[in-house]
Scaffold this active site. Structure first.
Site, PDB file in Angstrom:
ATOM      1  CG  ASP A 201      -1.717   1.203   1.405  1.00 41.09           C
ATOM      2  OD1 ASP A 201      -2.310   1.639   0.416  1.00 41.09           O
ATOM      3  OD2 ASP A 201      -1.755   1.743   2.533  1.00 41.09           O
ATOM      4  CG  ASP A 203      -1.776   7.532   0.459  1.00 44.26           C
ATOM      5  OD1 ASP A 203      -2.322   8.640   0.480  1.00 44.26           O
ATOM      6  OD2 ASP A 203      -1.257   7.048  -0.568  1.00 44.26           O
TER       7      ASP A 203
END
Length: 424
Positions: A201, A203
């Protein structure tokens, strides 16, 4: 001198100060009697040697002066030697026990205390497992000048018949809060050190911020967007719905604001060390993000990431329209892309690692052979099989068995290769 009338196996234990040539000197004596070694193990802790050998005890060996010669050589070397024996039936039972389950428990934190290890080993024992080996994966630290960001990691190899993996995991998870440590529990399979793809991922995983929150602050709607983001990451809102609501609040933001966000995006602690080491080890890497491609592309170039899938923010006439282009990368889409990349690389899902912090990462964490919740929301920590919260992103290297000293060697090798490739 011990007697071995009905024994078939001799166990030789050597302890004392480590020095070069001990193993050679003792095995040379065994070689003169044609001894067959059934098992052997050696460890050195702070210059203290522990060497154990299991050898077949034949009638010829029983009648020979072998044990006396070993005792004399051990005295000459300044080490202690001890003999014990086992029957053939005991040995065969031990051999049969090799089919038991094998597991790895990795303990990570800023330091390791006896209380932490006592509680972890107690949970392991209560689950019916035996600790066979303990290895330190982190570097040694100085008492006089401990480095900034000091950390400790030990790996416990255990075996036995596990009655309830869910109960064991729950007990270990409870210890992480009590002691402010991370504990990973894995089956010891061939894939452990042979995974080949890591998907991140972006953020709050590869970077320390949520890009949409940064954009919202510049648009003057920071509080509204931040509240929706937190609810979505906790799993309280559908990601696609919440994402559209947040992007809509950005309508009218000048496109020049995107560069402002890029200029101040902070990498997560340990990100460069982790990705650089993975590249040296031959791993493929991917960003699978519910964030935006304009940041993802910068990270891809900076870190050398192989694949990128994220959301495309719609911009027209130099301003953000408040729309996002399809398809939206939500949790299901991340899982889809993870499978597609693995297929393209010729990998099965056991060879895949996925890392994320939000509820929308759970589908890909569940698919991967090693799914890691990194500094994650509580719902994600409870649902993921592995979790890291106390160390930086490079703590993941411990979970694939990479020691700190190995990463130093890789960095030096990479620097040497880069220097060698430069034109004169």
């Amino acid at each position: 001198m011990p007697t071995f009338s009905d024994s078939r196996v001799l166990h030789i234990d050597i302890t004392g100060p480590d020095r070069s040539g001990v193993t050679h000197a003792l095995t040379s004596i065994l070689a003169q009697s044609g001894v067959r070694i059934l098992d052997i193990g050696q460890a050195v802790i702070h210059d203290a040697l522990a060497l154990g050998m299991l050898v077949e005890l034949t009638d010829g060996i029983k009648a020979s002066p072998l044990l006396t010669e070993l005792l004399l050589k051990a005295h000459e070397l300044g080490v202690q030697i001890r003999f014990s024996s086992a029957s053939g039936a005991d040995y065969e039972a031990w051999v049969a026990g090799q089919s038991k389950g094998r597991y790895l428990v990795t303990v990570l934190g800023r330091e390791l205390t006896a209380a932490q290890l006592a509680d972890v080993s107690g949970v392991i024992a209560a689950a019916g497992l035996n600790i066979d080996r303990i290895d330190r994966l982190s570097r040694r630290t100085s008492l006089a000048a401990p480095p900034a960001g000091a950390r400790m990691c030990v790996e416990l190899a255990a075996s036995g018949e596990l009655t309830s993996e869910a109960s064991l995991r729950a007990e270990l998870l409870a210890l992480t809060s009590r002691h402010d440590i991370d504990i990973a529990f894995q089956e010891d399979t061939p894939y452990r050190r042979h995974r080949r793809l890591v998907a991140f991922d972006m953020d709050s995983t590869l970077i320390r911020t949520e890009v949409i929150d940064e954009l919202a602050a510049l648009a003057g709607v920071g509080d509204e967007v931040r509240a929706v983001t937190e609810a979505a990451m906790r799993g309280e809102l559908d990601f696609r719905e919440s994402f559209r609501r947040r992007v809509a609040l950005l309508k009218g933001l000048p496109a020049t604001a995107l560069q402002q966000v890029i200029d101040r995006v902070p990498l997560m602690d340990g990100a460069e060390r982790l990705v650089g080491t993975l590249r040296q080890l031959g791993y493929r890497t991917a960003i699978l993000s519910g964030g935006f491609t304009f940041v993802g592309r910068v990270l891809q170039q900076r870190l050398g990431i192989d694949y990128l899938y994220a959301n495309e923010l719609d911009i027209r006439d130099g301003v953000v329209t408040g729309e996002v282009r399809e398809p939206i990368v939500d949790g299901e889409r991340k899982a889809f892309y993870l499978q597609e990349i693995a297929r393209a690389e010729g990998l099965n899902m056991e060879q895949v690692i996925a890392v994320g912090d939000g509820a929308n990462d759970l589908p890909m964490l569940g698919l991967a052979g090693l799914g890691i919740a990194f500094r994650a929301k509580p719902i994600v920590r409870r649902s993921a099989r592995q979790s890291i919260s106390t160390l930086g992103l490079d703590g993941i290297l411990y979970l694939i068995g990479v020691r700190d000293r190995e990463t130093i060697d890789l960095v030096e090798a990479g620097a040497s290769a880069a220097t060698a490739g430069r034109p004169a």
